[in-house]
Design a protein around this motif. Sequence first.
Motif, PDB file in Angstrom:
ATOM      1  N   ASP A 121       0.737  -1.107  -0.147  1.00  0.00           N
ATOM      2  CA  ASP A 121       0.190  -0.044   0.289  1.00  0.00           C
ATOM      3  C   ASP A 121       0.913   1.374  -0.079  1.00  0.00           C
ATOM      4  OD1 ASP A 121      -2.430  -1.661   0.171  1.00  0.00           O
ATOM      5  OD2 ASP A 121      -2.109  -1.568   2.304  1.00  0.00           O
ATOM      6  N   HIS A 123       2.416   4.523   1.488  1.00  0.00           N
ATOM      7  CA  HIS A 123       2.956   4.878   2.910  1.00  0.00           C
ATOM      8  C   HIS A 123       3.578   6.190   2.842  1.00  0.00           C
ATOM      9  CE1 HIS A 123       6.949   3.840   1.635  1.00  0.00           C
ATOM     10  NE2 HIS A 123       6.617   2.420   1.194  1.00  0.00           N
ATOM     11  N   ASP A 674      -0.479   6.581   8.186  1.00  0.00           N
ATOM     12  CA  ASP A 674      -1.037   6.173   6.853  1.00  0.00           C
ATOM     13  C   ASP A 674      -1.463   7.327   6.054  1.00  0.00           C
ATOM     14  OD1 ASP A 674      -2.726   5.569   4.481  1.00  0.00           O
ATOM     15  OD2 ASP A 674      -3.880   3.822   5.612  1.00  0.00           O
TER      16      ASP A 674
END
Length: 1012
Positions: A121, A123, A674
């Motif tokens: 994902d 970051h 995040d």
Amino acid sequence: MRWGLRPRGPGPAALASARSFWGPPRLPCRLGWLGVTRRLLVRSVTGASNQLTNPNSGKYRDTVLLPQTNFPMKLLGRQQPDMELEIQQKCGFSELYSWQKERKTKTEFCLHDGPPYANGDPHVGHALNKILKDIANRYHMMRGSKIHFVPGWDCHGLPIEIKVLSELGGKAQNLSAMEIREKARSFAKAAIEKQKSAFIRWGIMADWDNCYYTFDRNYEAKQLRIFYQMYDKGLVYRSYKPVFWSPSSRTALAEAELEYNPEHVSRSIYVKFPLLKPPPKLASLISDSSPVSFLVWTTQPWTIPANQAICYMPESKYAVVKCSTSGDLYILAADKVSSVASTLETTFEVISTFSGADLKNGTCSHPLIPDKVSPLLPATHVTMAKGTGLVHTAPAHGMEDYSVASQHNLPMDCLVDEGGIFTAEAGPELHKKAVLEEGTDVVIKLLKTSKNLLKEEKLIHSYPYDWRTKKPVVIRASKQWFINITDLKTTAKELLKTVKFIPGATLNAMVDMMDRRPYWCISRQRVWGVPIPVFHHKTKDEYLINSQTIEHIIKLVEQHGSDIWWTLPPEQLLPKQVLSQVGGPDALEYVPGQDILDIWFDSGTSWSYVLPGNNQRADLYMEGKDQLGGWFQSSLLTSVAARKKVPFKSVVVHGFTLGEKGEKMSKSLGNVIDPDVVINGGQDQSKEPPYGADVLRWWVAESNVFTEVTIGPSALNAARDDINKLRNTLRFLLGNVAGFNPKTDSVPVNQMYVIDQYMLHLLQDLASKINDSYKQYDFGKVVRLLKAFYTRELSNFYFSIIKDRLYCENENDPKRRSCQTVLDEILDVMVRSFAPILPHLAEEVFQHIPYLKEPRSVFRTGWISTSSIWKKPGLVEAVESACAMRDSFLGSIPGKNPAEYEVIIVIEPGLLFEIIEMLQAEETSSTSQLNELMMASQSTLLAQEPRERTADVIELKGTFLINLEGGDIREESSYKVIVMPTTKEKCPRCWKYTAESSDTLCPRCAEVVGGK
């Protein structure tokens, strides 16, 4: 009240002379304008900023020109991210890249995007890197350059393969190579889509329709072509050498794929190697009666079975010592006698000392295999930092050991297989035991049995780990493909002298990393990658690769991708003319090799596919500091190998992202930030509010990115607060240019108020410094300059001074238009200054500029535009000297409203008097430029002391140094500031104490209202 006759000063001629000094640059005055204003601006001026907070009360409300704008002071909750999405849509963020590419412009700027890895994902590390690049690109685009920025992804490699296999669990063992490749490709594609959508949401301007991917068949074909170019030049070769090997991944690794664990625990041992044949020069020193052994220390006991020699340092002194505990004789370095004795908890008596060179031609026996000979050999890698000054040498398990073995023709047998397990050649006791676990235990037990172990102890030290599996690696000899970088390094280092590195020290860091690299192992024993396009003979140690085979394979890859290596039968992978020479389709003597290329070679050849033009050289590479040994280096080495050129003109190196306290981010610590949660908020939005992308971008720009960068709630809150303060400044500017049209209402600079001219002078200086900071990629300095300007020079200084003129003068009064002209210029310069950093806010401001009937995009209208006539150093003297007097005045009435006081300024005749007289021609005024600056009820300017004064006055004295023409004209003048309460009343319209009574307007307001 009469103050007495006012001397008229030196006359018109002298005044003209004084004016002539106000042009050329000069050395700073004693106080310097910045020092003065900074001291002024931090002081609270109660009343000055709020005296007109509510001047529209009562019957005069409609006569006051208050700011008018719909631009919101703050965006709360979801308003910020929602507004950004709306702006992206309305202002054409997605079309901006293609728009700027189609412009006709002479200059181009190419930033080559280092490919992020397609295995996870998005970051904050991605955010830091991509936003920095976007700021640079947007700046150069606004300056008029055509931007070439093609985003890319690194799509092959072990981490993706391992993730796919781990998700499948036990089923993974039954998968074919093609099944693994298909699942790995799907996994990488999904990660790319996630990352791409995040990057677009952050406002990254790029060629999103034409990204590059290392699994693209055309990319793979280019890569294979470069591989063959290097092979053809003799730079690629196959050899049996020790390499970093990951038992957990079952593949060779490059230096860049290692991470060092400083807490690794090794079982270090001191071992005896019994003397077999004394060196000729020492034969007389060693008697036959007492056994003599060489003392060796190692942190890798499992390598002892592979020992082939003992190395010494010829230039050092060595000693024969007698152990007081056992009576045995040992040989070790003279410098290490006391420390080793202490470690072994004994004492050594030195029998004799000799030069290391005297050990030549001696031998000793192997501590586990008595009939095996280990010769004594000289070596340059031996040091006295640790151990005994004698180094155990296992050529299959050490780079330096291999070098010694090559010089002396020693065997290089490897006793360890791909899983880090002892092979049958290691003997029955060790066979099938893991070298880093039970294998080490057994080796130590065998040494005890043979009575050659003196001591074992635990050692905590830095040790290389596989950065994907987080498990220790070993050094293990195997047949691999290498790039000979010895010659390349010399050329590369010479060419690097033409490259600009920011920070400068990173050049040396990169060169040091290259120097420490003995060779580059480019083969990997996996399936998710680009195959090394060679064919191996079925029975002989031979391989096949030539221009015919490579061209055939490249054509197949261009048509079908690298899967062909696994899907086509071997006879179809070879061209017909070659096939007929090597046995034909039925008796083919060769099979395709099973190694793939290192992914650093994959990404390192990106310059050949992505960079435009014949030169294929980027203006900028910008990545994290880990790429000094990674992508920067692989790009450099492949480019130098293929064409003797560097692929970049400049290299910017940034640090890593860390938690708020400087700690590494990890899920276990719960400090992972995040970016999506930063932008859109978390589940509990009271704890994790939605900040929007601009806060993330401000945090990136503000950070000192050339070191490690910390992020957490306090950093994000601080960024949001900064942007809110900036919004307030922008709201004031937008509100006060309402009703102003720069085409018809602007006032020429030479007709402006001096304070307004002074602000343009500061604005020119700000624009110049901001431009220089962007050029140096020092975006933190851009932020600092902007913050200082909008807090000190604007909010605390200029805005507090001009409110009366803006709100209470006639709408079209030249004094007011003068001020609005400056506010409009300030707004334009400021918005363009922060636009590369805060593109959403910049576009939002442009939507609210009142005189733009059809709002334009700030990014489609160019960079900051200033005028050279704004730069008037002499203005600084006028305002600075008045500010020094204002500083004295405001400092004498802390916490009080300066409008309730009158000020008399007494200056001895001379240059300072003439300068201040430019701000107030009449003796006493409540509407002069000087009085506006002082913010008093009225100001009086005298050249001598007043004859009368009341008892409740405050007298303040000071001096001011005029310094013009680079120091050619210097004149220090003294002044006095006399402060007293005003005798006037508060005007019901402007609230200044300039009215004769509280229910009548002051003369200025009466004139304005009367005119209306």
